[in-house]
Motif scaffolding. Structure first.
Motif, PDB file in Angstrom:
ATOM      1  N   MET A   1      38.682 -14.730 -14.925  1.00 44.38           N
ATOM      2  CA  MET A   1      38.108 -15.141 -13.652  1.00 44.38           C
ATOM      3  C   MET A   1      36.656 -15.558 -13.887  1.00 44.38           C
ATOM      4  O   MET A   1      35.957 -14.979 -14.704  1.00 44.38           O
ATOM      5  N   ARG A   2      36.215 -16.520 -13.106  1.00 47.74           N
ATOM      6  CA  ARG A   2      34.888 -17.108 -13.265  1.00 47.74           C
ATOM      7  C   ARG A   2      33.971 -16.758 -12.091  1.00 47.74           C
ATOM      8  O   ARG A   2      34.423 -16.395 -11.005  1.00 47.74           O
ATOM      9  N   GLU A   4      32.410 -18.750 -10.226  1.00 44.72           N
ATOM     10  CA  GLU A   4      32.698 -19.639  -9.100  1.00 44.72           C
ATOM     11  C   GLU A   4      33.722 -19.036  -8.148  1.00 44.72           C
ATOM     12  O   GLU A   4      33.703 -19.322  -6.953  1.00 44.72           O
ATOM     13  N   HIS A   5      34.608 -18.177  -8.646  1.00 42.95           N
ATOM     14  CA  HIS A   5      35.584 -17.508  -7.780  1.00 42.95           C
ATOM     15  C   HIS A   5      34.869 -16.631  -6.750  1.00 42.95           C
ATOM     16  O   HIS A   5      35.200 -16.661  -5.569  1.00 42.95           O
ATOM     17  N   ARG A   8      33.156 -18.729  -4.097  1.00 45.87           N
ATOM     18  CA  ARG A   8      34.082 -19.293  -3.108  1.00 45.87           C
ATOM     19  C   ARG A   8      34.510 -18.267  -2.073  1.00 45.87           C
ATOM     20  O   ARG A   8      34.890 -18.627  -0.963  1.00 45.87           O
ATOM     21  N   THR A   9      34.487 -16.987  -2.412  1.00 42.42           N
ATOM     22  CA  THR A   9      34.987 -15.960  -1.514  1.00 42.42           C
ATOM     23  C   THR A   9      33.902 -15.328  -0.644  1.00 42.42           C
ATOM     24  O   THR A   9      34.196 -14.484   0.180  1.00 42.42           O
TER      25      THR A   9
END
Length: 148
Positions: A1-2, A4-5, A8-9
């Protein structure tokens, strides 16, 4: 997982203050926004989303011990951490956590090609971990409280 995840959340709004704001103004903003760190930006409009530094509760507490209330009218530029540790949206969560642990920080600005795009915090990682644990093992139902 990055990284950026996580970005986004979460809410995309970053709480920031200008370098010319006073420490007192920064403290008021931290309280109003319920955050423990502020990203510090330059005043110059041509700078855009360029990060000048980070001001954390820890910075303020340490300065209070050294200078007392005389620090309140100072500009945050005199107190902030310059050239803070940062990460990129494409960095792994493991890398971001490693940076936070190695440098004893709880907030990590996220830069994409030199431009500020967000910040990840220890709270974000805790929330992600809680979501993963909840998915794997739901909490038991709360007992019903009976009042007589």
């Amino acid at each position: 997982m990055r990284v950026e995840h996580i970005l986004r959340t979460k809410e995309s709004r970053v709480v920031a203050v200008r370098t010319t704001a006073t420490v007192a103004e920064a403290i008021q903003l931290m309280k109003a926004e319920n955050v423990s760190a502020l990203l510090v930006k330059e005043v110059c409009r041509t700078e855009g989303n360029t990060l000048a530094g980070v001001l954390s509760e820890r910075d303020i507490v340490h300065a209070l011990l050294e200078r007392g209330s005389s620090l309140l009218p100072m500009p945050v530029s005199q107190l902030m951490t310059r050239a803070p540790i940062t990460c990129a949206p494409s960095d792994s969560l493991h890398h971001a956590l490693h940076l936070m642990d190695r440098h004893h920080i709880r907030h990590l600005p996220v830069l994409d090609d030199g431009h500020l795009v967000g910040v990840v915090s220890a709270r974000d990682f805790t929330k992600l971990q809680l979501q993963e644990l909840s998915a794997a093992e739901p909490l038991p139902a709360s007992p019903t409280l009976h009042l007589h």
